[in-house]
Design an enzyme around this catalytic site. Structure first.
Site, short mmCIF file in Angstrom:
data_model
loop_
_atom_site.label_atom_id
_atom_site.label_comp_id
_atom_site.label_asym_id
_atom_site.label_seq_id
_atom_site.Cartn_x
_atom_site.Cartn_y
_atom_site.Cartn_z
N SER A 120 -3.51 -6.45 -0.24
CA SER A 120 -3.78 -6.53 1.20
C SER A 120 -5.24 -6.79 1.48
O SER A 120 -5.59 -7.13 2.61
CB SER A 120 -3.38 -5.24 1.93
OG SER A 120 -2.87 -4.27 1.10
N HIS A 141 1.41 -11.97 0.86
CA HIS A 141 1.17 -10.68 1.50
C HIS A 141 2.35 -10.34 2.41
O HIS A 141 2.44 -10.82 3.54
CB HIS A 141 -0.16 -10.71 2.28
CG HIS A 141 -0.54 -9.40 2.86
ND1 HIS A 141 -1.07 -9.23 4.10
CD2 HIS A 141 -0.45 -8.15 2.32
CE1 HIS A 141 -1.29 -7.94 4.33
NE2 HIS A 141 -0.92 -7.27 3.26
N GLU A 153 2.08 -13.60 4.67
CA GLU A 153 0.86 -14.42 4.64
C GLU A 153 0.77 -15.05 3.25
O GLU A 153 0.73 -14.34 2.24
CB GLU A 153 -0.37 -13.56 4.93
CG GLU A 153 -0.41 -13.05 6.37
CD GLU A 153 -1.58 -12.10 6.67
OE1 GLU A 153 -2.04 -12.09 7.81
OE2 GLU A 153 -2.01 -11.36 5.76
N ASN A 191 -4.89 -8.45 9.43
CA ASN A 191 -5.81 -7.32 9.33
C ASN A 191 -7.22 -7.68 9.81
O ASN A 191 -8.04 -6.80 10.04
CB ASN A 191 -5.87 -6.78 7.90
CG ASN A 191 -4.66 -5.91 7.60
OD1 ASN A 191 -4.03 -5.38 8.52
ND2 ASN A 191 -4.31 -5.78 6.33
N1 LIG Z 1 2.15 0.03 1.49
C1 LIG Z 1 1.91 -0.95 2.35
O1 LIG Z 1 2.14 -0.81 3.57
C2 LIG Z 1 1.40 -2.28 1.87
C3 LIG Z 1 1.54 -3.41 2.69
C4 LIG Z 1 1.13 -4.66 2.21
C5 LIG Z 1 0.55 -4.75 0.95
N2 LIG Z 1 0.40 -3.62 0.18
C6 LIG Z 1 -0.18 -3.79 -1.16
O2 LIG Z 1 0.89 -3.77 -2.10
C7 LIG Z 1 0.43 -3.20 -3.33
C8 LIG Z 1 1.32 -2.04 -3.72
O3 LIG Z 1 1.30 -1.07 -2.70
P1 LIG Z 1 2.42 0.07 -2.58
O4 LIG Z 1 2.17 0.76 -1.28
O5 LIG Z 1 3.75 -0.49 -2.88
O6 LIG Z 1 1.97 1.05 -3.79
P2 LIG Z 1 2.82 2.20 -4.50
O7 LIG Z 1 1.82 3.19 -4.97
O8 LIG Z 1 3.94 2.65 -3.62
O9 LIG Z 1 3.48 1.47 -5.77
C9 LIG Z 1 2.74 0.99 -6.86
C10 LIG Z 1 3.64 1.06 -8.09
O10 LIG Z 1 2.98 0.38 -9.16
C11 LIG Z 1 3.24 1.11 -10.36
N3 LIG Z 1 2.23 0.72 -11.36
C12 LIG Z 1 0.96 1.18 -11.52
N4 LIG Z 1 0.36 0.54 -12.55
C13 LIG Z 1 1.28 -0.35 -13.06
C14 LIG Z 1 1.25 -1.29 -14.11
N5 LIG Z 1 0.17 -1.47 -14.85
N6 LIG Z 1 2.38 -2.00 -14.36
C15 LIG Z 1 3.49 -1.84 -13.62
N7 LIG Z 1 3.57 -0.95 -12.60
C16 LIG Z 1 2.47 -0.22 -12.32
C17 LIG Z 1 3.20 2.56 -9.94
O11 LIG Z 1 3.87 3.38 -10.89
C18 LIG Z 1 3.92 2.49 -8.58
O12 LIG Z 1 5.31 2.68 -8.72
C19 LIG Z 1 -1.04 -2.86 -3.11
O13 LIG Z 1 -1.84 -3.92 -3.56
C20 LIG Z 1 -1.13 -2.71 -1.60
O14 LIG Z 1 -2.44 -2.96 -1.13
C21 LIG Z 1 0.82 -2.40 0.60
#
Ligand SMILES: NC(=O)c1ccc[n+]([C@@H]2O[C@H](COP(=O)([O-])OP(=O)(O)OC[C@H]3O[C@@H](n4cnc5c(N)ncnc54)[C@H](O)[C@@H]3O)[C@@H](O)[C@H]2O)c1
Length: 393
Positions: A120, A141, A153, A191
């Protein structure tokens, strides 16, 4: 679609599990990988339970739900990945982690595989640096929750090749999403352009012009926004919203336009993070409905007919339009894509460019100039795009 081959989603958290569901519902075989043993399987189990509830509610058919989850294979290691047409990473927001992961994937996947990041806030070119052929790295995104949010995006870094972007955008359309294109500018479209929605409201309160409940009322009732900035940031989490703003501010070299407010910094420091902590701008400890104080409707009336400096909605709209116009002026995204992104990504009642044209870009320019005179220091710098005629219809 079938020629794409399997899709891999790495990271089975909030976003990864949702993206895997979207890809599987569109008909792809999907491998969902998480480094934590059993996490991908647990995500699939949660997805099954959620889809079962939708079947019970009559929203989707049993066969649709089963076909979607049957296409997803959980895995605990990247070593289990077959050759894929697209790999999307959704691991935590850590540059080093994402770089290591994509370079590892690039080694084993054929050169035609699109490598996408769901970051993000990180710069796509920097994420791509670790990959020997960075032209295939791009941002996809998604918004939370991916199965429900239509906007994606499609973000290009300096090195991303057009063929991969076009392919990825067409794929998002085939998945039932609405892709918009943008450069890897800090905050991408949504954003970035949304910053004044929160910042202006916080400043109006800091300046003592109005209380949060009255400002929220004005935005809902006069602006047509679904939620006011204070109730919305209490829902998102003041810490999460603060971090997004601070990241844009850092990445733009501390551009005063995005400087975080004292108001929000104090809330975060005090642990008043919003609904999740029971207290944010408003208090949520009491019974439902008792949380938000009454707006002062007399004050709202007076502010709406005040000069621009004391008009919370007018001031915010001027800055939203200014921000959107500036993004287009700098060539980061098209006017149409900015409007689509703000309507679908954050539910704005109108796209800010369309809104600006309705108000009149000349009038917006004079409002921003008046704000710049009232509050000097660069925060209210008018975009040249407001007056150079490039956005006139
Ligand atoms: N949560 C949101 O609203 C949102 C929205 C848009 C984008 N994002 C982006 O999406 C990405 C993930 O966010 P999220 O909220 O889903 O995070 P999250 O913490 O819910 O999930 C991340 C997952 O990745 C796993 N992980 C960690 N290291 C790893 C590796 N080396 N190999 C494989 N798996 C691994 C973790 O165990 C976890 O299950 C981030 O970059 C975040 O900025 C989040």
């Amino acid at each position: 679609m079938s020629e794409l081959g399997p899709v891999a989603v790495v990271g089975a958290g909030t976003m990864g599990a949702g993206i895997a569901q979207v890809a599987a519902a569109a008909g792809h075989p999907v491998v969902l990988v998480d480094a934590l043993t059993g996490a991908a399987q647990a995500a699939l189990d949660r997805m099954r339970a959620a889809l079962d509830r939708r079947v019970d509610q009559g929203r989707i058919s049993r066969s649709e739900a089963t076909a979607t989850t049957d296409r997803i294979r959980p895995a605990d290691s990247l070593a289990d990945l077959p050759e894929c047409g697209l790999v999307i990473e959704a691991v935590p927001e850590d540059l080093g982690l994402k770089q290591r992961l994509l370079s590892e994937v690039a080694e084993t996947q054929p050169p035609t595989t699109i490598l996408a990041t769901n970051t993000s806030s990180l710069d796509i070119s920097t994420v791509a640096e670790a990959v020997p052929d960075p032209e295939r790295v791009l941002g996809l995104h998604f918004f939370n929750p991916p199965p429900l949010m239509r906007l994606v995006e499609v973000v290009h870094g300096e090195t991303t090749a057009e063929a991969y972007l076009a392919h990825a955008a067409a794929l998002m359309t085939a998945w039932g999403k609405t892709p918009v294109r943008c450069t890897s500018t800090p905050g991408f479209i949504v954003n970035r352009v949304a910053r004044p929605f929160y910042g202006e409201a916080q400043r109006v309160v800091e300046e003592g012009l109005a209380d949060p409940a009255t400002v929220d009322w004005i935005f809902r009732e006069r602006g047509g926004f679904r939620m006011g900035p204070f109730e919305l940031t209490d829902l998102i989490g003041q810490d999460v919203n603060y971090a997004v703003g601070a990241s844009v501010w850092e990445q733009t070299g501390h551009d005063p336009r995005y400087a975080p407010t004292e108001f929000q910094r104090r809330l975060v420091e005090a642990g008043r993070l919003g609904r999740k902590t029971g207290q944010g701008v408003f208090s949520y400890a009491a019974e439902p409905g008792a949380a938000v104080p009454e707006p002062d409707l007399g004050l709202a009336e007076r502010l709406s007919s005040s000069p621009i400096e004391a008009d919370p909605l007018g001031r915010t709209l001027a800055m939203l339009v200014n921000e959107a116009v500036d993004l287009v002026h700098r060539g980061e995204a098209s006017a149409d894509d900015v409007d689509i992104a703000m309507r679908l990504g954050v539910n704005y009642p109108k796209g800010p460019i369309e809104w600006g044209r309705e108000i009149g870009l000349d009038l917006v320019a004079s409002h921003v100039a008046a704000l710049d005179r009232a509050f000097p220091g660069g925060r209210y710098r008018p975009s040249p795009g407001l007056t150079d005629g490039s956005l006139d219809e």
